[in-house]
Design an enzyme around this catalytic site. Structure first.
Site, short mmCIF file in Angstrom:
data_model
loop_
_atom_site.label_atom_id
_atom_site.label_comp_id
_atom_site.label_asym_id
_atom_site.label_seq_id
_atom_site.Cartn_x
_atom_site.Cartn_y
_atom_site.Cartn_z
N ASP A 54 0.86 -1.19 0.00
CA ASP A 54 0.00 0.00 0.00
C ASP A 54 0.91 1.24 0.00
OD1 ASP A 54 -1.69 2.09 0.53
OD2 ASP A 54 -2.56 1.23 2.36
N GLU A 104 29.54 9.65 4.89
CA GLU A 104 29.73 8.25 5.25
C GLU A 104 29.80 7.41 3.98
OE1 GLU A 104 25.63 8.02 7.35
OE2 GLU A 104 26.18 5.96 6.92
N CYS A 136 25.64 9.53 10.01
CA CYS A 136 24.97 10.78 9.58
C CYS A 136 25.34 11.97 10.46
CB CYS A 136 23.46 10.58 9.59
SG CYS A 136 22.95 9.11 8.71
N THR A 177 14.06 4.06 2.13
CA THR A 177 14.68 5.20 2.84
C THR A 177 16.04 5.56 2.25
OG1 THR A 177 15.61 3.80 4.59
CG2 THR A 177 13.42 4.68 4.97
N SER A 226 17.41 0.72 15.19
CA SER A 226 17.93 2.04 14.82
C SER A 226 17.00 3.16 15.28
CB SER A 226 18.19 2.12 13.31
OG SER A 226 16.99 2.21 12.58
N HIS A 258 17.59 15.21 12.35
CA HIS A 258 18.09 14.31 11.31
C HIS A 258 16.88 13.54 10.76
CE1 HIS A 258 20.11 11.32 9.06
NE2 HIS A 258 19.82 10.34 9.90
N LYS A 267 8.56 11.30 15.24
CA LYS A 267 8.72 10.37 16.39
C LYS A 267 9.69 10.96 17.40
CE LYS A 267 8.45 5.90 13.88
NZ LYS A 267 7.38 5.15 14.51
N ASN A 301 16.71 10.07 2.37
CA ASN A 301 17.81 10.23 3.32
C ASN A 301 19.06 10.72 2.59
OD1 ASN A 301 19.40 10.15 5.59
ND2 ASN A 301 19.13 7.97 6.02
N SER A 333 24.10 6.88 13.32
CA SER A 333 24.04 5.53 13.87
C SER A 333 25.41 5.09 14.35
CB SER A 333 23.56 4.56 12.80
OG SER A 333 22.19 4.77 12.56
N1 CAA Z 1 -0.83 3.24 5.77
C1 CAA Z 1 -0.28 4.11 6.67
N2 CAA Z 1 0.76 3.75 7.49
C2 CAA Z 1 1.26 2.50 7.38
C3 CAA Z 1 0.72 1.56 6.48
C4 CAA Z 1 -0.36 1.98 5.64
N3 CAA Z 1 -0.93 1.15 4.78
N4 CAA Z 1 1.42 0.42 6.61
C5 CAA Z 1 2.36 0.64 7.56
N5 CAA Z 1 2.26 1.89 8.03
C6 CAA Z 1 3.10 2.55 9.03
C7 CAA Z 1 3.42 1.67 10.23
O1 CAA Z 1 2.37 1.66 11.18
C8 CAA Z 1 4.67 2.34 10.73
O2 CAA Z 1 4.35 3.49 11.45
P1 CAA Z 1 4.83 3.67 12.98
O3 CAA Z 1 6.33 3.50 12.96
O4 CAA Z 1 4.42 5.06 13.33
O5 CAA Z 1 4.18 2.59 13.74
C9 CAA Z 1 5.38 2.81 9.45
O6 CAA Z 1 4.36 2.80 8.42
C10 CAA Z 1 6.51 1.90 9.01
O7 CAA Z 1 6.02 0.59 8.99
P2 CAA Z 1 6.93 -0.61 9.45
O8 CAA Z 1 7.58 -0.30 10.75
O9 CAA Z 1 6.12 -1.85 9.34
O10 CAA Z 1 8.02 -0.57 8.28
P3 CAA Z 1 9.28 -1.45 8.02
O11 CAA Z 1 9.30 -2.66 8.88
O12 CAA Z 1 9.29 -1.66 6.55
O13 CAA Z 1 10.52 -0.55 8.48
C11 CAA Z 1 12.05 1.23 8.62
C12 CAA Z 1 10.60 0.84 8.37
C13 CAA Z 1 12.52 0.64 9.94
C14 CAA Z 1 12.15 2.73 8.69
C15 CAA Z 1 12.92 0.70 7.44
O14 CAA Z 1 12.57 1.35 6.27
C16 CAA Z 1 14.41 0.84 7.69
O15 CAA Z 1 15.06 -0.02 8.26
N6 CAA Z 1 15.04 2.00 7.23
C17 CAA Z 1 16.47 2.25 7.39
C18 CAA Z 1 16.84 2.56 8.81
C19 CAA Z 1 16.44 3.92 9.27
O16 CAA Z 1 16.19 4.81 8.51
N7 CAA Z 1 16.41 4.09 10.61
C20 CAA Z 1 16.11 5.35 11.20
C21 CAA Z 1 16.85 5.58 12.48
S1 CAA Z 1 18.63 5.37 12.22
C22 CAA Z 1 19.14 6.85 11.54
O17 CAA Z 1 18.45 7.81 11.58
C23 CAA Z 1 20.47 6.90 10.86
C24 CAA Z 1 20.26 6.81 9.40
O18 CAA Z 1 20.14 7.81 8.73
C25 CAA Z 1 20.19 5.49 8.77
#
Ligand code: CAA
Length: 413
Positions: A54, A104, A136, A177, A226, A258, A267, A301, A333
């Site tokens: 979706d 990085e 970052c 991302t 993360s 960031h 968040k 990102n 990170s």
């Molecule tokens: N409609 C609306 N919202 C939806 C939805 C839909 N149909 N389906 C899912 N969502 C929402 C979920 O509820 C969730 O929201 P919340 O977090 O508010 O609960 C959000 O969408 C993401 O869903 P998931 O958690 O299920 O997604 P995912 O398992 O695919 O993982 C992620 C998301 C962890 C960000 C992943 O993309 C990832 O690992 N990204 C890279 C790591 C990252 O960016 N980490 C951030 C912190 S680390 C950092 O900041 C350093 C850096 O730059 C890397």
């Protein structure tokens, strides 16, 4: 240096007082800020369709619309040079004594990527150049180091550039991302845009939330960890900021976070507001940060550049910030975080570059999934042979090719 005579001790103390007095009265900060992003854009709806997801998960759930991708002849060096060139065109280069390149996704284990940027931009030989790395976060280290250098000698300016290409494996959780971008900043005394506060809060903790071993071209990440690590580090840095004389939460007009994805900023803001004793609901937090999120939502990102893209977005979308304090929440990170702040200067709007940043984002070539996949699968040649790259980017600088294990850069014709 102390003078070794009868009154030596007194002289030494007087000299120290003189230095601390002079540094505390010098206002130091961001005099100019300029951006660049990759040549291509992949809409996240395209990625969602490919994976049968979706699209609202990306558009709403993580708060991203698209991600920038580099052209075949772009890399962190060319993005950095393209971001910095307008700053030099406006201010000249004669006072720049230091170039700090934060990334990085460096292109060499030995030479600082900033050295190639220095060459492309024709900066004075009488400058030092170095690369900084801590995921970052390192753009913020660069900015703080730059501020210290300028406080020591206000006649000097420092060019700080944060430039990155965020890459995760195809079909991985991190894939939506990704992104690419660079932000260049001129750090100077009596800055036109943002005067930095002399206090900040810092935090370091060894944690395996995201990393990239030397032999991989894509990052590894534990996504859920993360997010927790980001919030823990940031709240730790916030507490340290307050203990070191930092401003009260309610005295900050807004905060630039960031942004690995824009929802992460929301968040973090909810968590920080709670710790600061000023709790906010998610939708209020989103509204408070809205002006900082516009660019990142479209480019994805950009690792070291991400928070500074957030700052550029804020400055370009808010007209009432003169004299107001803003917070800056940096996270890398691994992990390191820093919370700091500054005061927006009167007249900052007349130094803005909103039109250029928007033009850079709008000029991107939108690609389909097949093209994205083909680009992602390209790897840097490792045979040391001659490799000419296709001429794709319209940016001022390009990577022309490789020869004898060297990267060949050129000004774009
Ligand atoms: N409609 C609306 N919202 C939806 C939805 C839909 N149909 N389906 C899912 N969502 C929402 C979920 O509820 C969730 O929201 P919340 O977090 O508010 O609960 C959000 O969408 C993401 O869903 P998931 O958690 O299920 O997604 P995912 O398992 O695919 O993982 C992620 C998301 C962890 C960000 C992943 O993309 C990832 O690992 N990204 C890279 C790591 C990252 O960016 N980490 C951030 C912190 S680390 C950092 O900041 C350093 C850096 O730059 C890397």
């Amino acid at each position: 240096m102390a003078v070794p005579d009868r009154s030596g001790r007194a002289r030494e103390e007087k000299d120290v007082r003189a230095i601390s007095t002079s540094t505390s009265t010098v206002s130091v900060g961001i005099h100019d800020i300029s951006t660049a992003t990759g040549h291509y854009a992949l809409p996240l709806e395209t990625l969602a369709a490919q994976h049968g997801i979706d699209p609202q998960k990306f558009l709403v759930g993580i708060g991203q619309e698209a991600m920038s991708l580099p052209a075949e002849d772009e890399d962190p060096v060319t993005l950095a040079a393209s971001a910095a060139a307008p700053i030099l065109a406006r201010h000249g280069a004669e006072n720049i004594r230091t170039v700090l390149f934060a990334t990085e996704t460096g292109v060499d284990q030995s030479t600082a990527a900033g050295v190639y940027v220095h060459s492309l931009l024709g900066l004075p030989r009488t400058a030092r150049t170095v690369e900084l790395k801590q995921a970052c976060y390192s753009g913020t280290a660069a900015l703080q180091f730059a501020a210290s250098l300028v406080a020591r000698d206000p006649s000097q300016q420092v060019l700080v550039i944060a430039s990155d290409i965020a890459r995760y494996a195809l079909d991985s959780g991190g894939e939506p991302t990704q992104g690419a971008g660079a932000v260049a900043m001129l750090v100077a005394a009596d800055p036109a845009v943002l005067e930095l506060d002399p206090f900040s809060g810092v935090y370091t903790r060894d944690i395996p939330d995201f990393w990239r071993p030397n032999y991989l071209s894509t990052a590894l990440v534990d996504g859920k960890l993360s997010i927790r690590a980001y919030i823990d580090a940031l709240t730790g840095a916030w507490r340290d900021y307050r203990e070191h004389g930092g401003r009260a939460f309610e005295d900050l007009a807004t905060i630039c976070y960031h942004q690995p994805f824009t929802k992460m900023a929301v968040k973090a803001h909810v968590a920080l507001a709670e710790v600061a004793g000023q709790p906010v609901e998610k939708d209020v937090a989103a509204a408070q940060l809205a002006d900082t999120l516009h660019y990142n939502r479209l480019i994805g990102n950009s690792y070291t550049a991400s928070m500074y893209y957030g700052l550029a977005s804020l400055l370009d979308h808010r007209e009432d910030l003169a004299g107001q304090a803003v917070g800056l929440a940096s996270y890398g990170s691994g992990s390191v975080s820093e919370f700091f702040s500054g005061t927006v200067r009167d007249g900052y709007r007349s130094h803005g570059r909103a039109a250029e940043t928007r033009a850079g984002i709008e000029a991107r070539e939108v690609i389909d999934y097949a093209r994205y996949r083909e680009l992602h699968e390209r790897e840097v040649p490792v045979d040391g042979g001659e490799h000419e790259l296709p001429r794709v980017t319209r940016a001022p600088f390009r990577l022309a090719g490789y020869s004898g294990h060297r990267r060949l850069y050129e000004r774009n014709a």
